[in-house]
Design an enzyme around this catalytic site. Sequence first.
Site, PDB file in Angstrom:
ATOM      1  NE  ARG A 244      78.612  -5.579  41.469  1.00 26.92           N
ATOM      2  CZ  ARG A 244      78.907  -4.665  42.395  1.00 26.92           C
ATOM      3  NH1 ARG A 244      79.911  -4.893  43.243  1.00 26.92           N
ATOM      4  NH2 ARG A 244      78.212  -3.546  42.484  1.00 26.92           N
ATOM      5  CD  GLU A 273      77.459 -10.713  46.987  1.00 29.73           C
ATOM      6  OE1 GLU A 273      77.230  -9.633  47.572  1.00 29.73           O
ATOM      7  OE2 GLU A 273      78.439 -10.883  46.247  1.00 29.73           O
ATOM      8  CG  HIS A 291      79.634  -7.587  48.850  1.00 33.80           C
ATOM      9  ND1 HIS A 291      78.981  -7.906  47.698  1.00 33.80           N
ATOM     10  CD2 HIS A 291      80.289  -6.429  48.592  1.00 33.80           C
ATOM     11  CE1 HIS A 291      79.204  -6.978  46.780  1.00 33.80           C
ATOM     12  NE2 HIS A 291      80.007  -6.075  47.300  1.00 33.80           N
TER      13      HIS A 291
END
Length: 329
Positions: A244, A273, A291
């Site tokens: 993360r 993000e 991602h």
Amino acid sequence: MPQIERPKTIVTRKLPAQVEARMAELFDAEFNADDTPMSEDALKNAVARADVLVPTLTDDISKDVLASAGPQLRLIANFGVGVDHIDLAAARARDIPVTNTPGVLTEDTADMVMGLIISVPRRLAEGEKFVRAGKWRGWAPTGMLGHRVNGKKLGIVGMGRIGQAIARRASGFGIAIDYHNRHRLPEAVEQTLGATWRENLDDMLADIDILSINCPYTAETHHLLNEKRLGLLGRDVYVINAARGEIINEEALTDALEKGAIAGAGLDVYENEPDIGERLLALENVVLLPHLGSATFEGREAMGDKVIANIRIWADGHRPPDQVLEGWA
């Protein structure tokens, strides 16, 4: 727990066609055809109507959203492993179990991390852009020199399923493995992986060539890699993050990269993000991915299978197998 034959199931993002088709067969399913992330108001509307909500990491299932839930909302079946986007305490307070999809993404994510571990030191992405830009004029003895990975030491933060899968891959490249984890692995597992436990994270950071972040994101791991800890890394160290974005202080990381305090980074996740800072985008010693950790056909279908299994078992009146919180009736 009452049985529900065809629970009203609202899915917040577009899922693979096979998964949606199976859900349509089994449940009273409502899908997001245009795949636009739901607003807070749309999420509130969904929880007010659904028996089951199927969110993804792009959905902020906050306390305020859950306050709008009707009494019929009895399950949140997350499409993904991480649940930091769900207010678990608020869900617990309303007796709404939360499930996730563990295990099925391990190998895909580890493959991608290993790709970054090779790509960043060897400047593979940078070289590909160089060729496409028409700048390459042929082989040269000093052209685009990088660092070999064989013989280097990899420090893994978070030695769960994914961390162990990365260690197995890295050992095949002749990379030594150190790891930092809340709990030490059994000695037999350490021997199998060829991994050395480092109880003190700061000590490990000062003694590695490549750092891979693979721990969950929690309040305790927020900015775990901060300016001070980035300063412990050597100038030839590469940082890899596929966990993360919030685990790393992105501004401090960008400063370190700009100053040459560390050699480079491979990032699949970001602190804000999908927004990425212009300073980070401008750096050539960073590989930036959108991602992609779990982005395989096989992985996403397996995630859908997990979600469906959790809903079906719950609808049959049983505890779902991948329930995140403990202590539910």
